[in-house]
Design a protein around this motif. Sequence first.
Motif, PDB file in Angstrom:
ATOM      1  N   ALA A 164      46.464  37.210  41.690  1.00  0.00           N
ATOM      2  CA  ALA A 164      46.925  37.305  40.306  1.00  0.00           C
ATOM      3  C   ALA A 164      47.031  35.932  39.652  1.00  0.00           C
ATOM      4  N   MET A 165      47.592  34.957  40.377  1.00  0.00           N
ATOM      5  CA  MET A 165      47.750  33.619  39.805  1.00  0.00           C
ATOM      6  C   MET A 165      46.404  32.927  39.593  1.00  0.00           C
ATOM      7  N   LEU A 166      45.508  33.033  40.564  1.00  0.00           N
ATOM      8  CA  LEU A 166      44.196  32.400  40.418  1.00  0.00           C
ATOM      9  C   LEU A 166      43.381  33.064  39.310  1.00  0.00           C
ATOM     10  N   LEU A 167      43.566  34.356  39.143  1.00  0.00           N
ATOM     11  CA  LEU A 167      42.906  35.048  38.034  1.00  0.00           C
ATOM     12  C   LEU A 167      43.491  34.589  36.703  1.00  0.00           C
ATOM     13  N   LEU A 168      44.806  34.443  36.648  1.00  0.00           N
ATOM     14  CA  LEU A 168      45.470  33.990  35.422  1.00  0.00           C
ATOM     15  C   LEU A 168      45.025  32.587  35.040  1.00  0.00           C
ATOM     16  N   PHE A 169      44.853  31.715  36.048  1.00  0.00           N
ATOM     17  CA  PHE A 169      44.452  30.329  35.787  1.00  0.00           C
ATOM     18  C   PHE A 169      42.946  30.177  35.588  1.00  0.00           C
ATOM     19  N   GLY A 170      42.203  31.261  35.723  1.00  0.00           N
ATOM     20  CA  GLY A 170      40.764  31.191  35.545  1.00  0.00           C
ATOM     21  C   GLY A 170      40.026  30.595  36.728  1.00  0.00           C
ATOM     22  N   VAL A 171      40.690  30.486  37.864  1.00  0.00           N
ATOM     23  CA  VAL A 171      40.060  29.921  39.065  1.00  0.00           C
ATOM     24  C   VAL A 171      39.104  30.932  39.689  1.00  0.00           C
ATOM     25  N   VAL A 172      39.445  32.208  39.603  1.00  0.00           N
ATOM     26  CA  VAL A 172      38.537  33.276  40.021  1.00  0.00           C
ATOM     27  C   VAL A 172      38.319  34.190  38.824  1.00  0.00           C
ATOM     28  N   GLY A 173      37.181  34.835  38.817  1.00  0.00           N
ATOM     29  CA  GLY A 173      36.889  35.724  37.696  1.00  0.00           C
ATOM     30  C   GLY A 173      35.485  36.271  37.780  1.00  0.00           C
ATOM     31  N   ALA A 174      35.104  36.973  36.738  1.00  0.00           N
ATOM     32  CA  ALA A 174      33.777  37.582  36.676  1.00  0.00           C
ATOM     33  C   ALA A 174      32.710  36.496  36.734  1.00  0.00           C
ATOM     34  N   GLY A 175      31.615  36.823  37.400  1.00  0.00           N
ATOM     35  CA  GLY A 175      30.521  35.863  37.539  1.00  0.00           C
ATOM     36  C   GLY A 175      30.547  35.103  38.840  1.00  0.00           C
ATOM     37  N   MET A 176      31.679  35.153  39.565  1.00  0.00           N
ATOM     38  CA  MET A 176      31.774  34.496  40.869  1.00  0.00           C
ATOM     39  C   MET A 176      31.358  35.475  41.963  1.00  0.00           C
ATOM     40  N   GLY A 177      30.809  34.922  43.043  1.00  0.00           N
ATOM     41  CA  GLY A 177      30.456  35.742  44.188  1.00  0.00           C
ATOM     42  C   GLY A 177      31.689  36.240  44.914  1.00  0.00           C
ATOM     43  N   LEU A 178      31.559  37.368  45.599  1.00  0.00           N
ATOM     44  CA  LEU A 178      32.684  37.942  46.329  1.00  0.00           C
ATOM     45  C   LEU A 178      33.183  36.995  47.405  1.00  0.00           C
ATOM     46  N   ASP A 179      32.258  36.288  48.066  1.00  0.00           N
ATOM     47  CA  ASP A 179      32.645  35.355  49.126  1.00  0.00           C
ATOM     48  C   ASP A 179      33.531  34.243  48.586  1.00  0.00           C
ATOM     49  N   GLU A 180      33.208  33.722  47.399  1.00  0.00           N
ATOM     50  CA  GLU A 180      34.006  32.655  46.802  1.00  0.00           C
ATOM     51  C   GLU A 180      35.391  33.149  46.425  1.00  0.00           C
ATOM     52  N   ILE A 181      35.438  34.331  45.821  1.00  0.00           N
ATOM     53  CA  ILE A 181      36.738  34.881  45.404  1.00  0.00           C
ATOM     54  C   ILE A 181      37.625  35.146  46.614  1.00  0.00           C
ATOM     55  N   VAL A 182      37.065  35.795  47.623  1.00  0.00           N
ATOM     56  CA  VAL A 182      37.841  36.102  48.827  1.00  0.00           C
ATOM     57  C   VAL A 182      38.308  34.822  49.507  1.00  0.00           C
ATOM     58  N   GLY A 183      37.444  33.809  49.562  1.00  0.00           N
ATOM     59  CA  GLY A 183      37.805  32.550  50.201  1.00  0.00           C
ATOM     60  C   GLY A 183      38.955  31.862  49.501  1.00  0.00           C
ATOM     61  N   LYS A 184      38.899  31.788  48.170  1.00  0.00           N
ATOM     62  CA  LYS A 184      39.952  31.109  47.415  1.00  0.00           C
ATOM     63  C   LYS A 184      41.280  31.838  47.529  1.00  0.00           C
ATOM     64  N   VAL A 185      41.237  33.155  47.458  1.00  0.00           N
ATOM     65  CA  VAL A 185      42.485  33.928  47.544  1.00  0.00           C
ATOM     66  C   VAL A 185      43.045  33.889  48.957  1.00  0.00           C
ATOM     67  N   SER A 186      42.178  34.047  49.963  1.00  0.00           N
ATOM     68  CA  SER A 186      42.637  34.099  51.352  1.00  0.00           C
ATOM     69  C   SER A 186      43.280  32.795  51.781  1.00  0.00           C
ATOM     70  N   LEU A 187      42.733  31.671  51.325  1.00  0.00           N
ATOM     71  CA  LEU A 187      43.268  30.372  51.721  1.00  0.00           C
ATOM     72  C   LEU A 187      44.714  30.201  51.265  1.00  0.00           C
ATOM     73  N   GLN A 188      45.084  30.834  50.163  1.00  0.00           N
ATOM     74  CA  GLN A 188      46.425  30.673  49.616  1.00  0.00           C
ATOM     75  C   GLN A 188      47.372  31.798  50.041  1.00  0.00           C
ATOM     76  N   ALA A 189      46.843  32.796  50.756  1.00  0.00           N
ATOM     77  CA  ALA A 189      47.643  33.970  51.073  1.00  0.00           C
ATOM     78  C   ALA A 189      48.786  33.671  52.032  1.00  0.00           C
ATOM     79  N   PHE A 190      48.547  32.801  53.043  1.00  0.00           N
ATOM     80  CA  PHE A 190      49.618  32.541  54.011  1.00  0.00           C
ATOM     81  C   PHE A 190      50.813  31.879  53.351  1.00  0.00           C
TER      82      PHE A 190
END
Length: 282
Positions: free
Chosen positions: A99-125
């Motif tokens: 939610a935060m990365l989407l709000l900040f525009g760090v992830v969004g439409a046009g990005m590959g699934l691998d990039e989105i999952v990687g960015k979110v997963s790294l911050q999940a812990f």
Amino acid sequence: MTTIEACRSRAEAERRFLAGLARAFGGAILFSLPLFMTMEMWSLGFTMDRLRLALLLVVGLPLLVGLSHYIGFEETFGWQDDVVDSAAAYAVGFLSAGAMLLLFGVVGAGMGLDEIVGKVSLQAFAGAVGAMLAQNQFGQRTEERTDGRRIRHYGEELLIMVIGALFLALNVAPTEEVELIAYQMSPWQAPVMVAVTLGLMHAFVYAVHFRGEEGRFPEGTSFLSLFLRYTVAGYALVLLVCLYVLWSFGALDGMGAAPALTVAAVLAFPGAMGAAAARLIL
């Protein structure tokens, strides 16, 4: 129990669950906001080796289970409950990070699934740890729970220190300043930094007697015993945590043993403060 009483009991349980969930999301965002807004973390989420990222998430699970034993979303009565608590914390971590990365525009439409999952997963812990901390810092805890969780064995003390070191190391390790500081240090400054870190770590928890520390150790326990069993052992674990985090982020790739230890010693300075602080707030 009458039907009305059963409905009231169910409604109260739902209210407590929703309140705990709201605190968890609040804690995940509050404690992880620096990471959510760190450019290096965005870049690492895209470039980090996927096996190392997966391993980082797997390593985090038993640490969350241990953390749940002390400050989970609710009182737990066995490791099965702690595993469920940890899974819930991870879910909150993933959702809040997304939610935060989407709000900040760090992830969004046009990005590959691998990039989105990687960015979110790294911050999940980090988000999951923040979700757990929310119960400890913002929740309404009973006196029995608070007092009981203050009594810990030696191995449990070290586990708490590892969690604190990992949480703070994750906030600092992605930045370029860690390597820059290590690069510009002279040969004599590295051992001095280790000595200063050990001194601060020991004073922070034992010598200054912050809240909760009085009466923790048997009367007559020597300074040397405390220093070796807790401070030195704790620092060794912090150093290992820092080496692991730096390796996970690829910061040690192609680096010799001496430079790698210097970089780890730099990261261990904030990591040790996180380890010491964790024993006070958990």
